[in-house]
Write a protein that holds these residues in place. Structure first.
Motif, PDB file in Angstrom:
ATOM      1  N   THR A 352       0.888  -1.100   0.075  1.00  0.00           N
ATOM      2  CA  THR A 352      -0.005   0.009   0.070  1.00  0.00           C
ATOM      3  C   THR A 352       0.815   1.207   0.134  1.00  0.00           C
ATOM      4  N   TYR A 353       0.273   2.331  -0.638  1.00  0.00           N
ATOM      5  CA  TYR A 353       1.221   3.639  -0.744  1.00  0.00           C
ATOM      6  C   TYR A 353       0.280   4.496   0.164  1.00  0.00           C
ATOM      7  N   ASP A 354      -0.524   4.104   0.934  1.00  0.00           N
ATOM      8  CA  ASP A 354      -1.364   5.047   1.736  1.00  0.00           C
ATOM      9  C   ASP A 354      -0.481   6.238   2.548  1.00  0.00           C
ATOM     10  N   TYR A 355       0.731   5.615   3.048  1.00  0.00           N
ATOM     11  CA  TYR A 355       1.563   6.633   3.727  1.00  0.00           C
ATOM     12  C   TYR A 355       2.815   6.931   2.840  1.00  0.00           C
ATOM     13  N   PHE A 356       2.729   6.568   1.880  1.00  0.00           N
ATOM     14  CA  PHE A 356       4.070   7.042   0.928  1.00  0.00           C
ATOM     15  C   PHE A 356       4.396   8.608   0.571  1.00  0.00           C
ATOM     16  N   SER A 357       5.364   8.896   0.392  1.00  0.00           N
ATOM     17  CA  SER A 357       5.763  10.326   0.184  1.00  0.00           C
ATOM     18  C   SER A 357       6.875  10.497  -0.876  1.00  0.00           C
ATOM     19  N   TRP A 358       7.188  11.395  -1.218  1.00  0.00           N
ATOM     20  CA  TRP A 358       8.091  11.654  -2.282  1.00  0.00           C
ATOM     21  C   TRP A 358       8.459  13.332  -2.283  1.00  0.00           C
ATOM     22  N   VAL A 359       9.641  13.706  -2.790  1.00  0.00           N
ATOM     23  CA  VAL A 359      10.281  14.914  -2.869  1.00  0.00           C
ATOM     24  C   VAL A 359      11.113  15.127  -4.100  1.00  0.00           C
ATOM     25  N   THR A 360      10.530  16.535  -4.700  1.00  0.00           N
ATOM     26  CA  THR A 360      11.216  16.783  -5.750  1.00  0.00           C
ATOM     27  C   THR A 360      12.111  17.894  -5.513  1.00  0.00           C
ATOM     28  N   PHE A 361      13.536  17.734  -5.571  1.00  0.00           N
ATOM     29  CA  PHE A 361      14.524  18.492  -4.873  1.00  0.00           C
ATOM     30  C   PHE A 361      15.047  19.452  -5.739  1.00  0.00           C
ATOM     31  N   THR A 362      13.776  20.403  -6.183  1.00  0.00           N
ATOM     32  CA  THR A 362      14.205  21.853  -6.563  1.00  0.00           C
ATOM     33  C   THR A 362      14.161  22.799  -5.481  1.00  0.00           C
ATOM     34  N   ASP A 363      14.560  24.091  -5.800  1.00  0.00           N
ATOM     35  CA  ASP A 363      14.561  25.111  -4.661  1.00  0.00           C
ATOM     36  C   ASP A 363      13.441  26.122  -5.066  1.00  0.00           C
ATOM     37  N   PRO A 364      12.325  26.135  -4.447  1.00  0.00           N
ATOM     38  CA  PRO A 364      11.947  25.292  -3.167  1.00  0.00           C
ATOM     39  C   PRO A 364      11.761  23.899  -3.645  1.00  0.00           C
ATOM     40  N   GLU A 365      11.714  23.074  -2.586  1.00  0.00           N
ATOM     41  CA  GLU A 365      11.553  21.552  -2.442  1.00  0.00           C
ATOM     42  C   GLU A 365      10.033  21.367  -2.494  1.00  0.00           C
ATOM     43  N   VAL A 366       9.553  20.468  -3.255  1.00  0.00           N
ATOM     44  CA  VAL A 366       8.034  19.993  -3.063  1.00  0.00           C
ATOM     45  C   VAL A 366       8.020  18.787  -2.523  1.00  0.00           C
ATOM     46  N   ALA A 367       7.495  18.545  -1.379  1.00  0.00           N
ATOM     47  CA  ALA A 367       7.407  17.327  -0.692  1.00  0.00           C
ATOM     48  C   ALA A 367       5.913  16.751  -0.459  1.00  0.00           C
ATOM     49  N   THR A 368       5.321  15.568  -0.798  1.00  0.00           N
ATOM     50  CA  THR A 368       4.105  15.151  -0.906  1.00  0.00           C
ATOM     51  C   THR A 368       3.813  13.854  -0.190  1.00  0.00           C
ATOM     52  N   PHE A 369       2.925  13.624   0.515  1.00  0.00           N
ATOM     53  CA  PHE A 369       2.773  12.698   1.451  1.00  0.00           C
ATOM     54  C   PHE A 369       1.270  12.070   1.722  1.00  0.00           C
ATOM     55  N   GLY A 370       1.063  11.002   1.968  1.00  0.00           N
ATOM     56  CA  GLY A 370      -0.157  10.429   2.166  1.00  0.00           C
ATOM     57  C   GLY A 370      -1.324  10.493   1.166  1.00  0.00           C
ATOM     58  N   LEU A 371      -2.376  10.787   1.345  1.00  0.00           N
ATOM     59  CA  LEU A 371      -3.589  10.908   0.479  1.00  0.00           C
ATOM     60  C   LEU A 371      -3.990  12.090   0.115  1.00  0.00           C
ATOM     61  N   LEU A 372      -4.077  12.561  -1.248  1.00  0.00           N
ATOM     62  CA  LEU A 372      -4.595  13.826  -1.532  1.00  0.00           C
ATOM     63  C   LEU A 372      -6.050  13.679  -2.163  1.00  0.00           C
ATOM     64  N   ASP A 373      -6.558  14.859  -2.490  1.00  0.00           N
ATOM     65  CA  ASP A 373      -7.910  15.178  -2.708  1.00  0.00           C
ATOM     66  C   ASP A 373      -8.357  14.245  -3.627  1.00  0.00           C
ATOM     67  N   ASP A 374      -7.797  13.907  -4.831  1.00  0.00           N
ATOM     68  CA  ASP A 374      -8.190  12.886  -5.783  1.00  0.00           C
ATOM     69  C   ASP A 374      -8.544  11.720  -5.358  1.00  0.00           C
ATOM     70  N   GLU A 375      -7.528  11.043  -4.591  1.00  0.00           N
ATOM     71  CA  GLU A 375      -7.578   9.655  -4.046  1.00  0.00           C
ATOM     72  C   GLU A 375      -8.511   9.837  -3.106  1.00  0.00           C
ATOM     73  N   LEU A 376      -8.811  10.676  -2.141  1.00  0.00           N
ATOM     74  CA  LEU A 376      -9.772  10.716  -1.130  1.00  0.00           C
ATOM     75  C   LEU A 376     -11.096  10.766  -1.710  1.00  0.00           C
ATOM     76  N   LYS A 377     -11.365  11.617  -2.883  1.00  0.00           N
ATOM     77  CA  LYS A 377     -12.690  11.540  -3.466  1.00  0.00           C
ATOM     78  C   LYS A 377     -12.833  10.143  -4.060  1.00  0.00           C
ATOM     79  N   LYS A 378     -12.101   9.461  -4.697  1.00  0.00           N
ATOM     80  CA  LYS A 378     -12.127   8.282  -5.432  1.00  0.00           C
ATOM     81  C   LYS A 378     -12.546   7.233  -4.312  1.00  0.00           C
TER      82      LYS A 378
END
Length: 490
Positions: A352-378
């Motif tokens: 399961t990827y329910d707790y999964f996270s990832w980071v794009t290492f630009t400046d500023p960084e973008v860090a995303t984790f867990g369930l976002l709105d699209d998946e929550l609606k689904k």
């Protein structure tokens, strides 16, 4: 190489190293196979995470040095790309010191074979040594395919005339291109675009989607694109390269059919990943591929051969979805080991990827984790959206990143706002990948808003934002009856 093992891992990238070392330390007989000693460590060490982050580190130092000019310091000069790449190789070599065949054999007591593996039966493989020796056969109770992925190639007219790079060879550049054309607006393309722009290249990004980082929330993509454009990167989105007219001119067509010519010296292609299992002779083991050419897997990362599993990028065909990250391999390995050592060979832990996270290492960084709105609606899960503007954060004011934002998706507020739990979210800010770790832990251990509210953070640490968002939320949503009760008690 023995005739029989408990486990064979084919591919010595993040997944192969992880599963083979862990199982060996648990007392199993393990064989790890890769074609070349210098490829041990896989894409992460050789072509991905390690070299790219070393490159980004240097580019960030140069960018920050230039920003000191208003305070009386002046940084000038051209980037010595050969010196930059030498630094990258030095960082790789430090890590490679414990990711090579000799070290693994000596320190981990692993059997390591260097050669090309192919199935000759459901649990039997043949290894053709890279050094040209005679092939050897061996078998195992279970076999893990950790064969990774490759950059998808661009197939357009005139590409044979062009100096084309991917993440596999971009780190061999010795001279800084004056003009860099990046094809692909995903994490790899965007990270490299910013780094080379900061080195001094004029970078143009061509992307087929309407925005960069299209897996992120739209407002996050838009904010990052605005920041990158301010650094000088040019974007041509909802566009594609139709052809290369010569070695330095690309014909780019927009979704509206408008064609323009883009000049460049070097092209970086970052349009996704692909998979190749030809050498493995999967048919001999009864292993099927899906209609996208990926391994057909179940929820336990098991192929159509019950003794063969997949991990890392090779597990892209899993029902849970595709996550082509080095730390996804870590998740796959922990899932596999849990199932493999369960008594009675009962597979009870699904990926399961329910707790999964990832980071794009630009400046500023973008860090995303867990369930976002699209998946929550689904999934028909009720939620609320919380936003925190870093313009109100003292540390952001001090270090000049008031533009940063946090977006959280939480349980709907009830009578007790202190009991609210996080479902997922995104932070776009400097060091967002570090800021988000506390929030990931909160999801996994079901921490509440009250747990953050009651924590005392040293002032002015950047992670205080993880409390500030809840202070605002609770203050705005404390029921009137609670306020009256508190006042009565007072």
């Amino acid at each position: 190489m023995k005739s029989q093992y408990d486990l064979i891992a084919i591919g010595a990238g993040s997944a192969g190293l992880g599963v083979s070392i862990a199982m060996k330390r648990l007392g199993f007989e393990v064989l790890l196979i890769d074609r070349y000693d210098q490829r041990i460590g896989g894409d992460c060490l050789n072509d991905g995470c390690v070299p790219s982050k070393a490159l980004i580190h240097v580019s960030r130092m140069m960018h920050n040095a230039r920003r000191t000019q208003p305070f009386g310091w002046t940084a000038e000069g051209a980037t010595d790309l050969a010196a930059v790449m030498q630094y990258v190789r030095e960082r790789q070599d430090i890590i490679r010191a414990h990711e090579n065949a000799a070290y693994l054999r000596e320190a981990e007591k692993l059997d390591v074979a260097l050669g090309t593996a192919s199935f000759v039966g459901k649990q039997e493989i043949e290894v053709r040594p890279t050094n040209g020796g005679p092939p050897e056969r061996t078998s195992a109770r279970n076999i893990i395919l950790c064969t990774g992925s490759k950059p998808r190639q661009l197939d357009v007219e005139g590409i044979d005339r062009v100096n084309v790079y991917t993440n596999e060879n971009i780190f061999t550049l010795k001279q800084l291109p004056q003009r860099l054309l990046v094809i692909g607006a995903g994490p790899i393309g965007i990270e490299m675009a910013q780094a080379f722009q900061r080195f001094g290249s004029q970078v143009t990004v061509v992307g087929s989607e309407a925005r960069i980082l299209d897996k992120e929330l739209p407002e996050v993509s838009d904010l990052l694109q605005k920041r990158l454009a301010e650094e000088g990167i040019e974007f041509k989105l909802k566009s594609r390269v139709n052809a290369f007219r010569d070695a330095h001119i690309a014909e780019v067509e927009s979704a509206e059919g408008r064609v323009e010519l883009v000049q460049f010296d070097v092209v970086l292609v970052a349009i996704g990943r692909t998979f190749n299992y030809d050498d493995l002779n999967l048919a001999a083991a009864g292993i099927d591929l899906d209609d996208q050419g990926r391994l057909k897997l179940n929820d336990y990362l098991q192929t159509t051969n019950t003794h063969v599993f997949a991990a890392g990028d090779a597990a892209a065909g899993a029902p849970a979805g595709q996550r082509l990250f080095s730390h996804a391999a870590e998740l796959h390995v922990s899932t596999l080991i849990s199932n493999l050592i369960t008594p009675g060979r009962v597979l009870d832990k699904k990926l399961t990827y329910d707790y999964f996270s990832w980071v794009t290492f630009t400046d500023p960084e973008v860090a995303t984790f867990g369930l976002l709105d699209d998946e929550l609606k689904k999934r028909s899960i009720g939620y609320e959206r919380l936003e925190y503007d870093f313009a109100h954060d003292d540390r952001a004011i001090i270090e000049d990143y008031e533009y940063a934002r946090m977006i959280l998706f939480t349980e709907p507020k009830g009578i007790n706002p202190f009991g609210t739990k996080i479902l997922g979210g995104t932070i776009i800010a400097p060091n967002a990948g570090e800021l988000v770790q506390e929030l990931i832990l909160a999801i996994q251990h079901k921490l509440t808003a009250g747990d953050f509210f009651n924590k005392i953070y040293p002032y002015p640490t950047a992670s205080r934002v993880n409390k500030s968002v809840w202070v605002d939320h609770i203050s705005d949503n404390l029921p009137g009856i609670v306020k009256k009760a508190v006042k009565w008690l007072y």
